[in-house]
Enzyme design. Structure first.
Site, mmCIF file in Angstrom:
data_model
loop_
_atom_site.group_PDB
_atom_site.id
_atom_site.type_symbol
_atom_site.label_atom_id
_atom_site.label_comp_id
_atom_site.label_asym_id
_atom_site.label_seq_id
_atom_site.Cartn_x
_atom_site.Cartn_y
_atom_site.Cartn_z
ATOM 1 N N ARG A 1 -7.792 12.553 12.741
ATOM 2 C CA ARG A 1 -6.367 12.232 12.860
ATOM 3 C C ARG A 1 -5.509 13.499 12.862
ATOM 4 N NH1 ARG A 1 -4.935 7.162 9.330
ATOM 5 N NH2 ARG A 1 -3.108 7.259 10.662
ATOM 6 N N GLY B 1 -4.651 8.118 5.598
ATOM 7 C CA GLY B 1 -3.702 9.039 6.227
ATOM 8 C C GLY B 1 -2.511 9.291 5.320
ATOM 9 N N GLN C 1 5.071 9.198 7.189
ATOM 10 C CA GLN C 1 4.140 10.126 6.536
ATOM 11 C C GLN C 1 4.620 11.570 6.706
ATOM 12 O OE1 GLN C 1 0.242 9.126 8.035
ATOM 13 N NE2 GLN C 1 0.164 7.226 6.839
ATOM 14 N N LYS D 1 0.838 -1.210 0.000
ATOM 15 C CA LYS D 1 0.000 0.000 0.000
ATOM 16 C C LYS D 1 0.870 1.256 0.000
ATOM 17 C CE LYS D 1 -2.902 0.888 3.625
ATOM 18 N NZ LYS D 1 -2.727 2.271 4.118
ATOM 19 N N ARG E 1 -5.774 2.126 18.263
ATOM 20 C CA ARG E 1 -5.528 0.675 18.180
ATOM 21 C C ARG E 1 -5.122 0.042 19.509
ATOM 22 N NH1 ARG E 1 -2.894 0.526 12.125
ATOM 23 N NH2 ARG E 1 -4.898 0.578 11.053
ATOM 24 N N ASP F 1 2.226 -1.046 11.935
ATOM 25 C CA ASP F 1 0.893 -1.472 11.483
ATOM 26 C C ASP F 1 0.597 -2.927 11.853
ATOM 27 O OD1 ASP F 1 0.463 1.016 10.447
ATOM 28 O OD2 ASP F 1 1.041 0.485 8.407
#
Ligand code: S3P
Length: 433
Positions: free
Chosen positions: A123, A95, A170, A21, A351, A320
């Site tokens: 977020r 995100g 990110q 991804k 999470r 993740d």
């Protein structure tokens, strides 16, 4: 849509998981601002990556997607070839789209408005707004809450040396992409090394990118450029998706599964290290390169696992995978401690909370902490109704957990797996036939 999952007797066979991804997003973005056509093979055709495509379509980029061949051709228009968007750029649940595209938009001569779904609107975006402001960008949270919607106006960008308070690919990628449009060399330093796909891919497109360990941390730098050269990209299988199949094969008795063509970039494959620390049998076979990224086949067998401590610089390499790691911990002997992972609180869901609640519902002793979880392994697992909170990684982790539980489990909003792994349930079923 809800989905009922039953326990499995064993998993056997071979599988290829869909494309990565993170790499698929980046290939679309860099392809769009490169000169010429970029052909992406093994592109991840999932909701998140389609959000990235639709944002660039709204800025005049055309794509040819062949769903049978799993390819996308991006007709790049050059660093200054995007056009003012005809509508709000909608980033859905992604995100990565929201934060990375902000770096590119900050360098454009037109204004834009970015928005996403209910999860994206919660977020934190201050982490990209702060460095972009330092570069002279005009970016503002429309509601003043440091979240999307974000309004970006044209400005002149200056080079910065930014020390990031979070180890986040990110954030790093957003700054490097803005740095392409700045007036000098921009660097980002982080305390732990986050995934480096942007740096690798930028080099593949001809940009000048540095990576080094300095006294203050891991530093990536980019020199502004007037042109990126389109190139062909073969996307490796996503190790984050492979992690569910690895875990399923480890915990369902009598299993042996070969997962072909998985990306094993060292900044991403912390789950393999963690599994080995736990005593899991994963063989890395046939190591090779797909373009700038290392890949391998993974052979996994059912294993007796034991508890471990996962912390520090290991966390970004498996950020993740923590929900599925928690499932492995529930099936292991002894205690597993996960700490230094407070970033989990600001993912698609919180999470730490969603994983802890879901595991508890299935009989696991788990204590959430401010930055992780303590999991007592070995309690008998029983089926339950699981609230995925529309978080794809929670739905997939708990579906795997259900394979090792007594009685059926219902995953609520199970179709959210389409965010990153649309064929997840059929792939899992194929292995359990
Ligand atoms: C991603 C980076 C990670 C990860 C996310 C994808 C990326 O986020 O959790 O799923 O593609 O750069 P952070 O950079 O916020 O840690």
């Amino acid at each position: 849509m809800n989905r009922r999952i039953h326990s499995a007797s064993h998993l056997r066979g071979e599988i290829s998981v869909p494309g990565d991804k993170s790499i698929s997003h980046r290939a679309i973005m860099l392809g769009a601002i490169a000169d010429g056509d970029t052909k992406i093979s093994n592109f991840l055709d999932s909701a998140d990556c389609l959000s990235t495509i639709s944002c660039f379509e709204a800025m005049g980029i055309s794509f040819e997607q062949d769903r049978k061949q799993n390819t996308v051709i991006v007709h790049g228009q050059g660093m200054h070839g995007l056009t003012a968007p005809s509508k709000v750029l909608y980033t859905g649940n992604s995100g990565t789209t929201t934060r990375l595209i902000s770096g590119i938009l900050a360098g454009q001569e037109f204004g834009s408005l970015l928005d996403g779904d209910a999860s994206i609107r919660k977020r934190p975006m201050k982490r990209i707004m702060d460095p972009l402001h330092k570069m002279g960008a005009k970016i503002r949270s429309v509601r003043g809450n440091d979240c999307a919607p974000l309004e970006i106006s044209p400005s002149v960008l200056h080079a910065v040396d930014y020390v990031s308070p979070v180890a986040s690919a990110q954030v790093k990628s957003c700054i490097l992409l803005a740095g392409l449009y700045a007036d000098g060399c921009t660097t980002v330093t982080e305390t732990a090394l986050s995934r480096d796909h942007t740096e690798r891919m930028l080099r593949g497109f001809g940009a000048e990118v540095t990576s080094q360990k300095t006294l203050s941390g891991w530093q990536a730098g980019v020199t502004p450029c007037s042109r990126l050269n389109a190139c062909d990209i073969t996307v490796p299988g996503d190790i984050s998706s492979a992690a569910y199949m690895i875990a399923a094969a480890l915990i369902v008795p009598g299993s042996e599964v070969l997962i072909r063509n998985v990306g094993i970039n060292p900044t991403r494959c912390g789950i393999l290290t963690a599994v080995r620390q736990m005593g899991g049998h994963v063989e890395i076979l046939n190591e090779r390169y797909a373009g700038t990224e290392p890949v391998a086949d993974l052979l996994v067998r059912t294993s007796t696992l034991h508890g471990v401590c996962i912390e520090g610089e290991q966390i970004p390499t498996l950020i993740d995978e923590i929900p599925i790691l928690a499932v492995l911990a529930a099936c292991a002997d002894g205690t597993t401690i996960i700490r230094d992972a407070k970033e989990l609180r600001v993912k698609e869901s919180d999470r730490i909370e969603t994983t802890s609640k879901a595991l508890r519902a299935m009989g696991v002793w788990v204590t959430p902490t401010h930055d992780g979880m303590v999991i007592e392994g070995g309690a008998p697992l029983h089926g339950a109704v699981i609230e995925s909170r529309k978080d794809h990684r929670i739905a997939m982790s708990m579906a795997v957990c259900a394979l090792a539980a007594s009685g059926p489990t219902t995953i609520k909003d199970a179709d959210c797996v389409g965010i990153s792994y649309p064929s997840f349930y059929s792939d899992l079923m194929q292995l359990s036939l």
